[in-house]
Design a protein around this motif. Structure first.
Motif, short mmCIF file in Angstrom:
data_model
loop_
_atom_site.label_atom_id
_atom_site.label_comp_id
_atom_site.label_asym_id
_atom_site.label_seq_id
_atom_site.Cartn_x
_atom_site.Cartn_y
_atom_site.Cartn_z
N UNK A 86 2.95 8.36 -2.60
CA UNK A 86 3.53 7.18 -3.24
C UNK A 86 4.73 6.62 -2.46
N UNK A 87 4.59 6.69 -1.13
CA UNK A 87 5.58 6.08 -0.23
C UNK A 87 4.95 4.85 0.40
N UNK A 88 5.76 3.82 0.65
CA UNK A 88 5.27 2.58 1.24
C UNK A 88 4.71 2.86 2.62
N UNK A 89 3.47 2.46 2.84
CA UNK A 89 2.86 2.64 4.16
C UNK A 89 2.45 1.31 4.78
N UNK B 238 0.87 -1.18 0.00
CA UNK B 238 0.00 0.00 0.00
C UNK B 238 0.89 1.22 0.00
N UNK B 239 0.62 2.13 -0.93
CA UNK B 239 1.33 3.40 -0.99
C UNK B 239 0.41 4.49 -0.47
N UNK C 267 7.95 4.33 -3.73
CA UNK C 267 7.77 3.15 -4.57
C UNK C 267 8.85 3.08 -5.64
N UNK C 268 9.27 4.22 -6.15
CA UNK C 268 10.25 4.24 -7.23
C UNK C 268 11.66 3.89 -6.77
N UNK C 269 11.90 3.88 -5.46
CA UNK C 269 13.21 3.47 -4.94
C UNK C 269 13.48 1.99 -5.23
N UNK C 270 12.45 1.23 -5.57
CA UNK C 270 12.59 -0.21 -5.83
C UNK C 270 12.82 -0.52 -7.31
N UNK C 271 13.09 0.51 -8.12
CA UNK C 271 13.27 0.29 -9.55
C UNK C 271 14.48 1.08 -10.04
#
Length: 142
Positions: A36-39, A31-32, A61-65
């Motif tokens: 758009x940060x992981x919560x 869940x973002x 979320x984009x830190x994982x790509x």
């Protein structure tokens, strides 16, 4: 006073059931928040990414790509704009490995229509047949 205690007990049971459900799923469930940060996520994200819960909390979320960052970004944007999206994009692990994943995302909106975040699932594609060319779009599940 009894109503307050009962309400708290009910919340605790619901939270426990939700957590149990999240942990029972072998795929990544996330869940973002509206930024758009992981919560919220299940332990599959920790297992597959190599990051600890403390490291994941608040990550974008984009830190994982890395290589597929644009693909992931367009999927998030599409889920916000249209309500849902499906993409194939490689998950960047803590060690720098990129793992092929299929991602789905659905926008979550508050009662007034404002964006509350995005929820979704990621499936590790290693060992599964892949499309001949990764166009960034994954077929929605049937």
């Amino acid at each position: 006073d009894d109503d307050k205690v009962m309400g708290f007990v009910g919340f605790t049971v619901d939270l426990s059931e939700r957590q149990a459900l999240l942990q029972a799923v072998p795929d990544v469930v996330y869940r973002l928040d509206a930024d758009m940060r992981l919560s919220d996520w299940n332990t599959a994200l920790e297992r597959d990414s190599g990051y600890s819960a403390e490291e994941i909390r608040g990550m974008s979320a984009l830190d994982f790509f890395k290589s597929d960052r644009g693909v992931a970004e367009s999927g998030i944007r599409e889920s916000v704009e249209t309500g849902r999206a499906f993409r194939e994009a490689r998950l960047l692990t803590r060690s720098g490995e990129e793992i092929p994943f299929s991602w789905s995302g659905c926008a979550v909106r508050a009662a007034d229509g404002t964006l509350a975040g995005v929820v979704g699932v990621g499936r590790d594609l290693r060992g599964l047949p892949r499309s001949p060319e990764n166009t960034g779009a994954a077929a929605p599940p049937r």
